[in-house]
Design a protein around this motif. Structure first.
Motif, PDB file in Angstrom:
ATOM      1  N   SER A  47      -4.894   2.408  -3.192  1.00  0.00           N
ATOM      2  CA  SER A  47      -4.342   2.819  -4.477  1.00  0.00           C
ATOM      3  C   SER A  47      -2.899   3.255  -4.263  1.00  0.00           C
ATOM      4  O   SER A  47      -2.624   4.105  -3.407  1.00  0.00           O
ATOM      5  N   SER A  48      -1.985   2.649  -5.024  1.00  0.00           N
ATOM      6  CA  SER A  48      -0.564   2.903  -4.828  1.00  0.00           C
ATOM      7  C   SER A  48       0.150   3.054  -6.161  1.00  0.00           C
ATOM      8  O   SER A  48      -0.281   2.501  -7.176  1.00  0.00           O
ATOM      9  N   SER A  54      -1.143   0.318  -8.711  1.00  0.00           N
ATOM     10  CA  SER A  54      -1.967  -0.806  -8.286  1.00  0.00           C
ATOM     11  C   SER A  54      -3.181  -0.325  -7.513  1.00  0.00           C
ATOM     12  O   SER A  54      -3.156   0.736  -6.884  1.00  0.00           O
ATOM     13  N   GLN A  55      -4.239  -1.109  -7.575  1.00  0.00           N
ATOM     14  CA  GLN A  55      -5.438  -0.901  -6.769  1.00  0.00           C
ATOM     15  C   GLN A  55      -5.839  -2.249  -6.191  1.00  0.00           C
ATOM     16  O   GLN A  55      -6.017  -3.218  -6.937  1.00  0.00           O
ATOM     17  N   VAL A  56      -5.940  -2.302  -4.871  1.00  0.00           N
ATOM     18  CA  VAL A  56      -6.259  -3.550  -4.188  1.00  0.00           C
ATOM     19  C   VAL A  56      -7.420  -3.314  -3.234  1.00  0.00           C
ATOM     20  O   VAL A  56      -7.391  -2.383  -2.417  1.00  0.00           O
ATOM     21  N   ALA A  57      -8.460  -4.156  -3.329  1.00  0.00           N
ATOM     22  CA  ALA A  57      -9.588  -4.121  -2.396  1.00  0.00           C
ATOM     23  C   ALA A  57      -9.343  -5.179  -1.326  1.00  0.00           C
ATOM     24  O   ALA A  57      -9.016  -6.328  -1.634  1.00  0.00           O
ATOM     25  N   THR A  58      -9.499  -4.804  -0.055  1.00  0.00           N
ATOM     26  CA  THR A  58      -9.196  -5.698   1.055  1.00  0.00           C
ATOM     27  C   THR A  58     -10.402  -5.875   1.961  1.00  0.00           C
ATOM     28  O   THR A  58     -11.104  -4.908   2.269  1.00  0.00           O
ATOM     29  N   THR A  81      -7.138  -4.543 -13.884  1.00  0.00           N
ATOM     30  CA  THR A  81      -6.136  -3.775 -14.628  1.00  0.00           C
ATOM     31  C   THR A  81      -4.958  -3.370 -13.745  1.00  0.00           C
ATOM     32  O   THR A  81      -4.111  -2.594 -14.157  1.00  0.00           O
ATOM     33  N   SER A  82      -4.910  -3.902 -12.525  1.00  0.00           N
ATOM     34  CA  SER A  82      -3.912  -3.486 -11.556  1.00  0.00           C
ATOM     35  C   SER A  82      -2.674  -4.372 -11.592  1.00  0.00           C
ATOM     36  O   SER A  82      -2.733  -5.540 -11.966  1.00  0.00           O
ATOM     37  N   GLN A  83      -1.540  -3.803 -11.186  1.00  0.00           N
ATOM     38  CA  GLN A  83      -0.303  -4.564 -11.003  1.00  0.00           C
ATOM     39  C   GLN A  83      -0.095  -4.943  -9.542  1.00  0.00           C
ATOM     40  O   GLN A  83       0.975  -5.401  -9.158  1.00  0.00           O
ATOM     41  N   VAL A 222      -2.768   5.688  -1.036  1.00  0.00           N
ATOM     42  CA  VAL A 222      -3.986   6.249  -0.457  1.00  0.00           C
ATOM     43  C   VAL A 222      -4.979   5.119  -0.227  1.00  0.00           C
ATOM     44  O   VAL A 222      -5.137   4.235  -1.074  1.00  0.00           O
ATOM     45  N   THR A 223      -5.634   5.123   0.927  1.00  0.00           N
ATOM     46  CA  THR A 223      -6.687   4.142   1.190  1.00  0.00           C
ATOM     47  C   THR A 223      -7.958   4.849   1.646  1.00  0.00           C
ATOM     48  O   THR A 223      -7.898   5.889   2.307  1.00  0.00           O
TER      49      THR A 223
END
Length: 233
Positions: A47-48, A54-58, A81-83, A222-223
């Motif tokens: 989450s940044s 933005s929220q990215v799942a990796t 809904t993330s950028q 934050v991750t």
């Protein structure tokens, strides 16, 4: 726009450099690889707020192909809904046991990665990275990791140097903590900290990290992640 693009690419590079057990939960790589005949699977949510929320799942699996040689892939998918950018990457890491000098364990990593910005129909030009790594125990509970490398885009003028430094503290077999700093030419440095708790020692770990880009407001990332190691094939 140029500043936002620089931060976006720096975020992609930070994620791609983390591929592999030797890196995660750090952004700085250590000179270690997955043992031959074993695999690992790491997954985390990032989450940044830089340059946009933005929220990215990796998902990042990796396997040891031979003694001292590891291959890993990484796939990042932003929430609806993330950028955040969609990401993909491939990495080959080499750190043979014999590559030691004056108490330092040495290694090297070559990686390639791309990002697709939100709302874009095409992937950005690929980024190639060559990274040198060195790790050294300072005391029974303390270890130092040093990185030095080069990133290159499709245009020769895009070539940039990057460095990283991390100090890891392992007070108990069940937990570790770290402080680190990473820097890329033409971009602000990033400070990070985090910890890992082993739910099953050396096999299943839960980690959390926080990082912030220098001189950039609202740039905290934050991750939270899980790592599963020692999977045989």
């Amino acid at each position: 726009m140029k500043h936002a693009h620089t931060l976006s690419m720096a975020t992609i590079l930070m994620a791609l450099h983390s591929t592999g057990h030797a890196g995660r939960p750090l952004a700085v790589e250590d000179a270690g690889v997955t043992p031959k005949g074993q695999c690992q699977v790491e997954a985390w949510l990032e989450s940044s707020r830089a340059p946009e929320t933005s929220q990215v799942a990796t998902l990042a699996p990796a396997c040891g192909l031979a003694d001292g040689l590891e291959v890993g892939v990484e796939l990042g998918m932003p929430s609806r809904t993330s950028q955040g950018d969609q990401r993909r990457g491939l990495a080959l890491k080499w750190a043979p046991e014999a590559a030691q000098w004056a108490g330092w364990q040495m290694g090297a990593k070559a990686s390639w990665g791309q990002g697709k910005p939100a709302g874009s129909g095409r992937w950005q030009d690929g980024i190639f990275t060559v990274l040198g790594m060195a790790s050294r125990p300072l005391a029974p509970d303390w270890t130092l990791h040093v990185n030095l490398g080069v990133d290159a885009g499709g245009d020769p003028s895009d070539t940039t140097a990057q460095t990283g430094l991390a100090l890891v503290w392992t007070p108990h077999e069940k937990c570790m903590g770290f402080l680190e700093i990473t820097a890329s030419e033409h971009a602000p440095a990033t400070r990070g900290a985090g910890m890992r708790y082993w739910l099953v020692t050396d096999q299943l770990g839960l980690d959390v990290t926080v990082s912030q880009t220098n001189a950039v407001r609202q740039s905290t990332t934050v991750t939270v992640g899980l790592g599963w190691y020692g999977l045989s094939f």
